[in-house]
Write an enzyme that holds these catalytic residues in place. Structure first.
Site, PDB file in Angstrom:
ATOM      1  N   HIS A 280       0.841  -1.190   0.000  1.00 54.29           N
ATOM      2  CA  HIS A 280       0.000   0.000   0.000  1.00 54.29           C
ATOM      3  C   HIS A 280       0.883   1.249   0.000  1.00 54.29           C
ATOM      4  CE1 HIS A 280       0.634  -0.854   4.375  1.00 54.29           C
ATOM      5  NE2 HIS A 280       0.996   0.424   4.325  1.00 54.29           N
TER       6      HIS A 280
HETATM    7  C1  T46 Z   1       2.758   0.872   6.970  1.00 54.68           C
HETATM    8  C2  T46 Z   1       3.544  -0.353   7.260  1.00 54.68           C
HETATM    9  C3  T46 Z   1       5.002  -0.078   7.477  1.00 54.68           C
HETATM   10  C4  T46 Z   1      -4.827  -0.669  13.030  1.00 54.68           C
HETATM   11  O1  T46 Z   1      -5.941  -0.955  13.469  1.00 54.68           O
HETATM   12  N1  T46 Z   1      -4.146   0.383  13.545  1.00 54.68           N
HETATM   13  C5  T46 Z   1      -2.902   0.736  13.103  1.00 54.68           C
HETATM   14  O2  T46 Z   1      -2.321   1.708  13.612  1.00 54.68           O
HETATM   15  C6  T46 Z   1      -2.313  -0.040  12.055  1.00 54.68           C
HETATM   16  C7  T46 Z   1      -0.928   0.321  11.519  1.00 54.68           C
HETATM   17  C8  T46 Z   1      -3.011  -1.101  11.526  1.00 54.68           C
HETATM   18  N2  T46 Z   1      -4.248  -1.402  12.017  1.00 54.68           N
HETATM   19  C9  T46 Z   1      -4.966  -2.573  11.484  1.00 54.68           C
HETATM   20  C10 T46 Z   1      -5.351  -2.488  10.016  1.00 54.68           C
HETATM   21  C11 T46 Z   1      -5.320  -3.931   9.571  1.00 54.68           C
HETATM   22  O3  T46 Z   1      -6.560  -4.542   9.868  1.00 54.68           O
HETATM   23  O4  T46 Z   1      -4.067  -3.693  11.584  1.00 54.68           O
HETATM   24  C12 T46 Z   1      -4.259  -4.575  10.472  1.00 54.68           C
HETATM   25  C13 T46 Z   1      -2.947  -4.819   9.757  1.00 54.68           C
HETATM   26  O5  T46 Z   1      -2.541  -3.600   9.113  1.00 54.68           O
HETATM   27  P1  T46 Z   1      -1.814  -3.599   7.704  1.00 54.68           P
HETATM   28  O6  T46 Z   1      -2.261  -4.755   6.905  1.00 54.68           O
HETATM   29  O7  T46 Z   1      -1.963  -2.235   7.104  1.00 54.68           O
HETATM   30  O8  T46 Z   1      -0.297  -3.841   8.153  1.00 54.68           O
HETATM   31  P2  T46 Z   1       1.019  -3.719   7.269  1.00 54.68           P
HETATM   32  O9  T46 Z   1       2.096  -4.366   8.041  1.00 54.68           O
HETATM   33  O10 T46 Z   1       0.798  -4.187   5.877  1.00 54.68           O
HETATM   34  O11 T46 Z   1       1.301  -2.123   7.185  1.00 54.68           O
HETATM   35  C14 T46 Z   1       1.645  -1.404   8.337  1.00 54.68           C
HETATM   36  C15 T46 Z   1       0.887  -0.072   8.371  1.00 54.68           C
HETATM   37  O12 T46 Z   1      -0.525  -0.323   8.261  1.00 54.68           O
HETATM   38  C16 T46 Z   1       1.299   0.859   7.262  1.00 54.68           C
HETATM   39  O13 T46 Z   1       0.837   2.163   7.555  1.00 54.68           O
HETATM   40  O14 T46 Z   1       3.258   1.802   6.363  1.00 54.68           O
HETATM   41  O15 T46 Z   1       3.045  -1.131   8.350  1.00 54.68           O
END
Ligand code: T46
Length: 134
Positions: A49
């Site tokens: 993303h």
């Molecule tokens: C990024 C990279 C480096 C939350 O509820 N609160 C939060 O603060 C975050 C970061 C995520 N979430 C929830 C959203 C999803 O349901 O946690 C779940 C996993 O998030 P995501 O799939 O976006 O995780 P990554 O590791 O792909 O990405 C994260 C960050 O979301 C993003 O901003 O830059 O780490």
């Protein structure tokens, strides 16, 4: 596209390290949110993303991880493997995180509260958005 910020160990002597990070001093934004990522298997790839407005600093405090950054024209891979090196990521970059070593922990400091509307989670949408930006 990104900057590597060198962090300082403030703990003199042989009792380990201590690295402070102060908003607007060590990193260029006010910190509204902190999260950390761990327990990631070696084969897993996360991210996929971009963010419209969010600024972030990533520090691999334990182990190592590779970060792919893509501005729509150019891709770079940065290996984070040092708790004294912080990766500052500006908005508008597609990112993927992979090759997490076992036990690795990725600490993230973010300039905004969590807001799903700030995410662009589809690569074609990202490229279209970048074209609209320029
Ligand atoms: C990024 C990279 C480096 C939350 O509820 N609160 C939060 O603060 C975050 C970061 C995520 N979430 C929830 C959203 C999803 O349901 O946690 C779940 C996993 O998030 P995501 O799939 O976006 O995780 P990554 O590791 O792909 O990405 C994260 C960050 O979301 C993003 O901003 O830059 O780490």
């Amino acid at each position: 596209m990104y900057e590597i910020i060198s962090l300082q160990d403030k703990n003199a002597g042989d009792t380990g390290f201590l690295v402070p990070i102060e908003e607007m001093l060590d990193i260029p934004f006010f910190i509204k949110r902190i999260y950390y990522i761990g327990g990631v298997s070696a084969s897993a790839r996360r991210g996929y993303h971009a963010h419209r407005n969010l600024e972030q600093v990533l520090i691999c405090v334990i182990g190592s991880v590779k970060i792919l950054l893509d501005d729509g024209n150019e891709k770079k891979v940065i290996e984070l493997c040092d708790p004294f090196h912080a990766l500052y990521i500006k908005p508008g970059l597609w990112r993927e995180m992979y090759d997490f070593t076992s036990e690795s922990v990725l600490l993230v400091l973010a300039s905004e509260h969590y807001n799903e509307e700030d995410y662009i989670r589809n690569y074609s949408d990202f490229l279209e958005w970048k074209q609209g930006e320029s």
